[in-house]
Design an enzyme around this catalytic site. Sequence first.
Site, PDB file in Angstrom:
ATOM      1  N   LYS A  75      39.327  38.864  45.445  1.00  0.00           N
ATOM      2  CA  LYS A  75      40.596  39.577  45.645  1.00  0.00           C
ATOM      3  C   LYS A  75      40.932  39.630  47.132  1.00  0.00           C
ATOM      4  O   LYS A  75      42.074  39.435  47.538  1.00  0.00           O
ATOM      5  CB  LYS A  75      40.508  40.999  45.067  1.00  0.00           C
ATOM      6  CG  LYS A  75      40.552  41.036  43.547  1.00  0.00           C
ATOM      7  CD  LYS A  75      40.221  42.405  42.970  1.00  0.00           C
ATOM      8  CE  LYS A  75      40.161  42.324  41.437  1.00  0.00           C
ATOM      9  NZ  LYS A  75      39.748  43.573  40.794  1.00  0.00           N
TER      10      LYS A  75
ATOM     11  N   GLN B 233      37.689  49.423  42.068  1.00  0.00           N
ATOM     12  CA  GLN B 233      37.047  48.441  41.185  1.00  0.00           C
ATOM     13  C   GLN B 233      36.221  49.169  40.120  1.00  0.00           C
ATOM     14  O   GLN B 233      35.414  50.049  40.434  1.00  0.00           O
ATOM     15  CB  GLN B 233      36.171  47.486  42.010  1.00  0.00           C
ATOM     16  CG  GLN B 233      35.561  46.348  41.227  1.00  0.00           C
ATOM     17  CD  GLN B 233      36.591  45.349  40.685  1.00  0.00           C
ATOM     18  OE1 GLN B 233      37.660  45.172  41.251  1.00  0.00           O
ATOM     19  NE2 GLN B 233      36.273  44.706  39.589  1.00  0.00           N
TER      20      GLN B 233
ATOM     21  N   ASP C 123      46.956  48.202  39.986  1.00  0.00           N
ATOM     22  CA  ASP C 123      46.246  47.798  38.767  1.00  0.00           C
ATOM     23  C   ASP C 123      47.046  48.172  37.518  1.00  0.00           C
ATOM     24  O   ASP C 123      46.765  47.670  36.428  1.00  0.00           O
ATOM     25  CB  ASP C 123      44.896  48.542  38.688  1.00  0.00           C
ATOM     26  CG  ASP C 123      43.710  47.662  39.029  1.00  0.00           C
ATOM     27  OD1 ASP C 123      43.808  46.442  38.831  1.00  0.00           O
ATOM     28  OD2 ASP C 123      42.690  48.216  39.487  1.00  0.00           O
TER      29      ASP C 123
HETATM   30  N1  GUN Z   1      37.026  45.596  36.573  1.00  0.00           N
HETATM   31  C1  GUN Z   1      37.229  44.530  35.775  1.00  0.00           C
HETATM   32  N2  GUN Z   1      38.514  44.156  35.812  1.00  0.00           N
HETATM   33  C2  GUN Z   1      39.142  45.007  36.650  1.00  0.00           C
HETATM   34  C3  GUN Z   1      40.489  45.122  37.091  1.00  0.00           C
HETATM   35  O1  GUN Z   1      41.392  44.371  36.720  1.00  0.00           O
HETATM   36  N3  GUN Z   1      40.728  46.128  37.962  1.00  0.00           N
HETATM   37  C4  GUN Z   1      39.769  46.987  38.371  1.00  0.00           C
HETATM   38  N4  GUN Z   1      40.109  47.962  39.222  1.00  0.00           N
HETATM   39  N5  GUN Z   1      38.516  46.915  37.973  1.00  0.00           N
HETATM   40  C5  GUN Z   1      38.212  45.927  37.112  1.00  0.00           C
END
Ligand code: GUN
Length: 289
Positions: free
Chosen positions: A53, A97, A120
């Site tokens: 990311k 996350q 998100d």
């Molecule tokens: N963990 C797995 N996928 C995601 C996601 O799309 N966003 C976040 N914040 N955590 C995750």
Amino acid sequence: MDEKLISGKAIGKEIREEIKEKVAELKKEGCTPGLAVILVGDNQASHTYVRNKQKSSGEVGMKSELVELPSTVTEDELLGHVAKLNADDSIHGILVQLPLPNHIDENRIILAIDPAKDVDGFHPVNVGKMMIGQQTFLSCTPYGIMKLLERKNIPVRGKHAVIVGRSNIVGKPMGQLLLQQDATVTYCHSKTEDLPAITKQADILVVAIGRTKFITAEHVKDGAVVIDVGMNRDENGKLCGDVDFDAVVEKASAITPVPGGVGPMTITMLLENTLQSAEQTLAESQGQK
Ligand code: GUN
């Protein structure tokens, strides 16, 4: 076979190029989109996702900030970090996350994120807006899948979309977005009886269950569009999806590979949401002048 492939790798790259141009325009107006990622503990998969990311946000010219915290961090300390980022004008997107360590209440943390920075799309306010079709941040994976269908000119209206998996992050919002585009939607999950009887009706089959090669040719109608959200390792440690690709590709009219299908789109839509947030902030500040 290649003409059947829905390449998130290629489409994601195309969209990120577009984002990069828009970021450059925003920078000319004095606004650099900023994404903050909070990473707690040492979950290896999470570290890999976060690294990707950050790399991608840098590539499109965004500012990225990483807040790395030990797994022993308290809920109140974590809430303090979220509050600080909420108040930071250089940050347009905040992502915590998941998963978080067991002693931390994920819902409480998500609720603390300013909905205007929730790139998100996990905050209940944004989930609610999505449900009633209002403009908001959409959960990145389902949003990315909608983009794949759109860019490949795959019709959705009137089609039977079957979703396997009912997570808050993928399955549930996926069905809603398809419904908004006039699909007829069926949700399946681990308690569904006679799964193949239902998945075989799908014109569009989206699978997000986290079980290696679970969906076989027997589950799929001839000519179906198959979207595989799975990210698993097979017995040889090779990355693979929830769909038995080699068997299903014979029947499908279009299919996403793993890797290179849905995965790259999730990150791309995170950048898209961050860009949208920065554009909104800039428009509001210009409106105030
Ligand atoms: N963990 C797995 N996928 C995601 C996601 O799309 N966003 C976040 N914040 N955590 C995750």
